[in-house]
Motif scaffolding. Structure first.
Motif, PDB file in Angstrom:
ATOM      1  N   SER A 190     -54.366 -79.363  47.815  1.00 35.99           N
ATOM      2  CA  SER A 190     -53.807 -80.283  48.792  1.00 35.99           C
ATOM      3  C   SER A 190     -53.164 -79.550  49.960  1.00 35.99           C
ATOM      4  O   SER A 190     -52.329 -78.674  49.784  1.00 35.99           O
ATOM      5  CB  SER A 190     -52.775 -81.157  48.093  1.00 35.99           C
ATOM      6  OG  SER A 190     -51.995 -81.795  49.055  1.00 35.99           O
ATOM      7  N   ARG A 226     -53.001 -86.254  48.763  1.00 36.28           N
ATOM      8  CA  ARG A 226     -54.448 -86.274  49.028  1.00 36.28           C
ATOM      9  C   ARG A 226     -54.792 -87.380  50.021  1.00 36.28           C
ATOM     10  O   ARG A 226     -55.596 -87.193  50.923  1.00 36.28           O
ATOM     11  CB  ARG A 226     -55.259 -86.483  47.744  1.00 36.28           C
ATOM     12  CG  ARG A 226     -55.035 -85.511  46.600  1.00 36.28           C
ATOM     13  CD  ARG A 226     -55.108 -84.059  46.971  1.00 36.28           C
ATOM     14  NE  ARG A 226     -56.177 -83.668  47.857  1.00 36.28           N
ATOM     15  CZ  ARG A 226     -57.232 -82.951  47.489  1.00 36.28           C
ATOM     16  NH1 ARG A 226     -57.384 -82.585  46.240  1.00 36.28           N
ATOM     17  NH2 ARG A 226     -58.137 -82.604  48.369  1.00 36.28           N
ATOM     18  N   PRO A 235     -61.613 -85.062  46.871  1.00 38.81           N
ATOM     19  CA  PRO A 235     -60.581 -85.892  47.494  1.00 38.81           C
ATOM     20  C   PRO A 235     -59.805 -86.741  46.488  1.00 38.81           C
ATOM     21  O   PRO A 235     -58.689 -87.149  46.767  1.00 38.81           O
ATOM     22  CB  PRO A 235     -61.363 -86.773  48.471  1.00 38.81           C
ATOM     23  CG  PRO A 235     -62.756 -86.798  47.943  1.00 38.81           C
ATOM     24  CD  PRO A 235     -62.969 -85.456  47.325  1.00 38.81           C
TER      25      PRO A 235
END
Ligand SMILES: Nc1ncnc2c1ncn2[C@@H]1O[C@H](COP(=O)(O)OP(=O)(O)O)[C@@H](O)[C@H]1O
Ligand SMILES: [Mg+2]
Lengths: 251, 337
Positions: free
Chosen positions: A90, A156, A176
């Motif tokens: 992240s 995210r 993702p």
């Protein structure tokens, strides 16, 4: 390259001190599609993303994007051409609020912001759009929270909002949805589907039901090489894939 | 985390807070000549405060630790002193050309240094600064160990006679306040916002299309320029440009000032500079504690001890700790201007 191909690699190879992480990969992504890159851990997916965005220099091979070769183009310029990546780990600006994270991306529209004599107050013009983008990923009520204090899944989501702020022609999303709750996964999947209406998405994803639902095409990577390609039905029946990927316990 | 914790401060609120602090600082400093405080001490502290603010722009906001910033302070001092003395330039022109020389040097050094990361960046800046030190030691125009002495203060814009301590003091004060305000503006500009993002997460900033190296180079040149302004002003104030200002210990001292005051805070470097310059002036004549006499040769040791104590006890520096304490007391208060 064919007109409806937006991204193409030819013989893309990356060696780390003799270890071949990406081996002679010929990738072709159709404009406007959602293309999934899957494969077991260590297959070379993230390395591929690093090569495409020139965060790593390829050992061999060529990369073409939107009608031009970008093999040697510096990473920031690749981003400005419209090929924007997210990171597997992240990547947010931890001490900036969620709003300001998105605003940093929107600020790019000003061109090079070397105007050090102006007040940052001028950036307030981007606040409205930044809030819209946050709302799109379900972060409307976290606009003023420092990004570093957000839960993993929200980080995210913030990263996706920041990436979308650039209105890229093509997005590279590296896992993702990793670490997201089920509800978040559904929201982000819907978001990806929506944004892909007028752009191209190449994503690495382990959640196979998401891959099945979203992707128009799938490339399976194993030990740096392309193992199989095609739509979900084709790929999931491929014996080598079943063995190397599904058989390895990933589901 | 269930509920969001709002901490964002609007740009306007931050600017108000800074303006208040700035006005208080300017007011207090303007009263110095009437308060029986030795103005030369305050002028020295102000020059170093500006130097420290310039350094903080690079370290605190750009995330780059230069270990050779004395070269900008000292080069500007030499050029300014030479212009005022050998060419007979008025003080404003001498200060301007000194500052300009630091800016150009900053651009040249920056291009070489900026691509290195972390310790390599510190090492390359130190190495280049040492090169300049030896150059200034050998070259005739700096007069080696003697330095350029008896630099004329001259008349500012042909009007104000700077040989008057009061006139000199207010000139220095105006230069400091202008430089200080300019650095605040840079930090809180669109450029500053991008620079901050690059310091927070460089790969992410690059992936958003920012040429990180160009922003860092710009920060480096700006930092060198303000360091030069401080050095040039200092040369006029003390009528002297000497090797002290290009020595590596000076590069170390500015690190100390910024860390003691609070890196990455606007007012920290000013506080740090006053503390360090204050201690050094206080101890320069030696110190008598009852029957124990501490000689001036102990100044460095004592400064070193203070530094170690600061690093151990207040990692954020004086201003940084104060801001953190206020934030703990009132959750929701922004971390810093
Ligand atoms: N910078 C690097 N140096 C050396 N080896 C690396 C580097 N980056 C990745 N690798 C290796 O390359 C292989 C592929 O890694 P990666 O692309 O991260 O896989 P994936 O994203 O598919 O899980 C791994 O074996 C990894 O250890
Ligand atoms: Mg990976």
């Amino acid at each position: 390259m064919p007109h409806d191909t937006i991204l193409e690699t030819r013989g893309l190879t990356k060696e780390f001190k003799g270890f071949v992480a990406v081996n002679d990969v010929n990738l072709s992504v159709r404009r406007g599609s959602i293309h999934a890159l899957i494969g077991p851990n260590g297959a070379g997916k993230t390395t591929c993303f690093n090569l495409l965005t020139h965060f790593l220099k390829p050992t061999r091979g060529q990369i073409f994007f939107d009608g031009a070769e970008i093999t040697g183009t510096p990473p920031a310029r690749i981003a400005r051409r419209g090929l924007v990546r997210s990171f597997q780990i992240s990547a947010v600006f931890p001490h900036l609020t969620a709003l300001h994270n998105v605003r940093i991306a929107l600020q790019r529209k000003r061109g090079h912001s070397f105007d050090f004599w102006r007040s940052e107050g001028v950036l307030a013009e981007f606040d409205g759009r930044a809030r819209e983008l946050l709302a799109d990923v379900g972060l409307a009520s976290f606009a003023d929270t420092p990004a570093g204090e957000l839960a993993y899944g929200r980080k995210r989501a913030l990263e996706i909002a920041t990436t979308l702020a650039l209105e890229p022609t093509m997005l590279l999303l590296d896992e993702p949805m990793a670490g997201m709750t089920h509800a978040d996964v559904e929201r982000i999947a819907a978001l990806i589907k929506r944004v892909a209406a007028d752009r191209t998405v190449l994503m690495v994803e382990h959640n196979l039901s998401v891959v099945a639902e979203l992707s128009d095409a799938i490339t399976v990577l194993a030990r740096g090489s392309v193992l199989a390609e095609g739509d979900y039905a084709t790929v999931s029946r491929h014996p080598a894939v079943v063995e190397a990927y599904l058989g390895a316990g990933h589901a | 985390m269930a509920t969001p914790t709002p901490v964002a401060m609007t740009a306007a609120a931050g600017a108000r807070r800074f303006a208040l602090g700035f006005v208080v600082l300017a007011g207090v400093l303007a009263l110095v000549p009437f308060a029986g405080i030795y103005p030369v001490f305050v002028m020295k502290a102000l020059c170093f405060a500006l130097f420290a603010c310039a350094f903080n722009l690079l370290l605190g906001y750009g995330g780059l630790l230069s270990f050779g910033h004395a070269m900008f302070l000292g080069t500007a001092g030499y050029v300014c002193a030479h212009a005022a003395k050998a060419w007979g330039w008025p003080p404003e022109a001498a200060i301007a050309v000194g500052t300009l020389s630091a800016m150009l040097l900053g651009a040249a050094v920056g291009v070489i240094a900026i691509r290195r990361q972390g310790i390599y960046f510190a090492m390359i800046t130190l190495a280049i600064a040492q090169m300049f030190y030896f150059f200034y030691l050998q070259t005739p125009f700096t007069h080696g160990e003697d330095g350029i002495q008896a630099v004329p203060r001259g008349r500012l814009f042909g009007l104000v006679d700077l040989t008057s301590t009061t006139a000199m003091y207010y000139t220095v004060l105006v230069i400091f306040l202008a430089g200080f305000a300019a650095i605040y503006r840079i930090v809180h500009s669109p450029f500053g916002a991008a620079l901050n993002a690059i310091r927070e997460n460089e790969p992410r900033a690059i992936s958003l299309g920012y040429d990180a190296d160009r922003y860092k180079l710009m920060a480096f040149v700006l930092s060198a320029t303000f360091a030069g302004l401080a050095g040039a002003t200092k040369a006029i104030v003390f009528e002297l440009a000497s090797l002290t200002d290009v020595h590596w210990t000076m590069s170390g001292e500015v690190v100390l000032m910024v860390l003691v005051g609070g890196m990455g805070t606007i007012f920290g470097p000013v506080v740090g500079a006053f503390v360090i310059v204050g201690i050094e002036s206080y101890l320069s004549a030696g110190l008598t504690l009852g029957s124990v006499v501490i000689g001036p040769e102990w100044v460095t040791v004592i400064t070193g001890v203070i530094f170690v104590a600061c690093v151990l006890a207040f990692r954020r520096g004086i201003v940084g700790e104060w801001l953190a304490w206020r934030q703990r007391r009132r959750p929701g208060t922004p971390p810093d201007t």
